[in-house]
Design an enzyme around this catalytic site. Sequence first.
Site, PDB file in Angstrom:
ATOM      1  CE  LYS A  10       4.362  -9.731  -6.555  1.00  0.00           C
ATOM      2  NZ  LYS A  10       4.957  -8.528  -5.989  1.00  0.00           N
ATOM      3  CE  LYS A  57       7.387  -8.625   0.962  1.00  0.00           C
ATOM      4  NZ  LYS A  57       7.042  -7.383   0.258  1.00  0.00           N
TER       5      LYS A  57
END
Lengths: 298, 298
Positions: free
Chosen positions: A172, A240
């Site tokens: 990811k 983030k």
Amino acid sequence: MKSRIGFIGLGIMGRHMSRHLIKAGYALSVYDLNTSAVEELVGQGATACANCREVAAASDVVISMVPDSPDVEKVALGENGLIEAARSGLIYIDMSTIAPAVSQKVAATLGAKGVRCLDAPVSGGETGALNASLSIMVGGDEGLFREMLPVFEVMGKTITYCGKNGAGQTVKACNQIQVAMNFIGLAEALVLGTKAGVDPAVILKVLQGGYAQTRVMDVRGPKIIKGEFEPGFKSKLHFKDLNIIMDTARDLKVPLPASTVAHELFSAMLSSGRGELDHSAVIQVLEGMAGVEARSRQ
Amino acid sequence: MKSRIGFIGLGIMGRHMSRHLIKAGYALSVYDLNTSAVEELVGQGATACANCREVAAASDVVISMVPDSPDVEKVALGENGLIEAARSGLIYIDMSTIAPAVSQKVAATLGAKGVRCLDAPVSGGETGALNASLSIMVGGDEGLFREMLPVFEVMGKTITYCGKNGAGQTVKACNQIQVAMNFIGLAEALVLGTKAGVDPAVILKVLQGGYAQTRVMDVRGPKIIKGEFEPGFKSKLHFKDLNIIMDTARDLKVPLPASTVAHELFSAMLSSGRGELDHSAVIQVLEGMAGVEARSRQ
């Protein structure tokens, strides 16, 4: 088949994913700090729990979908967390996007109590959650992955086994590097070309038609040159993810010169109040520096 | 129809493009410093000229395909250059990839002598030249662009009018920003993921299947993870393009933080003797820094 599933985190993504699991016939126990989200799911047949420990006690498989690494640590290892109901046979699947190192720590800590863990972050955003078409990247034991495939297939379409615990999070992170770079490449191209006097619609068309093509320009390019930046995927969430990427790169001693620039540009988005905009709005930071807006005249 | 065409620059690209023009029925006058390249074209029906001035004197339309900005200045404005045979009605199409500012200077200088100019850089590489499937980005007068479309259609497939003189070069520069960033994003993703212990074939597959997809990963990704870096498009040429991009950005006062990093990484390719490799080999610079090679175990 494990029929009792617990779901922790009923946000934008989690509430859709939970709904699909109920529809697929699983008995669902849910928990979220937001009581109205809990009530919505209870209205659809879920059972409300008072905390994460209760969810774990009532379930064969616990899934979490929360914002960041500290949230997962709290859910899994904190007070009233899963660890307080940990037992041999329990399965924990974290589908949040967090640091690979935290996934590994949680898997090791819960693993010592007999809990088997998978990290399974997703891409595809709210639309993917809504349509059960998420891409799911899974790390952990391969046998457990295969055992849990029917559960993943309720929520997603492209489900890939990536390797040991943390590998789903790692892939990811790789995905988010590439997406950031594709948006920033497009942004720098459009800003330079526009300031040179070329219509950004022409630039977009040429880039799409050749070797420079990216999926993000196909999906978001037409909106960018119209100045439409509603999310999609919020900049603050991509920031983030870039924090996770930079932390992981530092831990592994991997210099990432271009991702570092991406991290700074996304930091500038947050400091300039653009955190709620789509990540394609990173072009606004470059436009601000160059004193030009890449909007089409067409 | 303008039937007499001159072609200057019979390199890897130019010789294929010339051959297509001869096949299409144009009378071709050619010039190159490399006499064996000239002889090859003469064998196919072209007429050899002693210099660029002679090419211009013998032609209605002169096309050039040379390495860099100084070469175009020499062809167009130098001793024995086009300017010495400049006359009203002559058309000059430069298909090299050079600085937009140089295209504009040449167009203005020759324009004052009655020569009409287009800049028409291409993408698609040797394969595109060989198969007459080049993408051609054209800057200059739009009427002249339409007049010259039949000539472009002999060499390319996707032919786009981009704007005034220099706009073709500008769009080519934009294209090269995006391609560089797509390769560097892929490189940083694969290097980070591999060092974290994930098979790069898994990373590539996941990225291709989702929002991170790029055409360069579809075409070159499988070769990268096998360690195959034969060009394709040479790194030293992409570095040249990045030099043009940085110069243009400085002239226009457009900060390009990510392209600056791309420029440095491609500079490192040349300084480490990788200039003849495909531009996808930029991953080797990152691998060298991280102490890992992103080769698949599969």
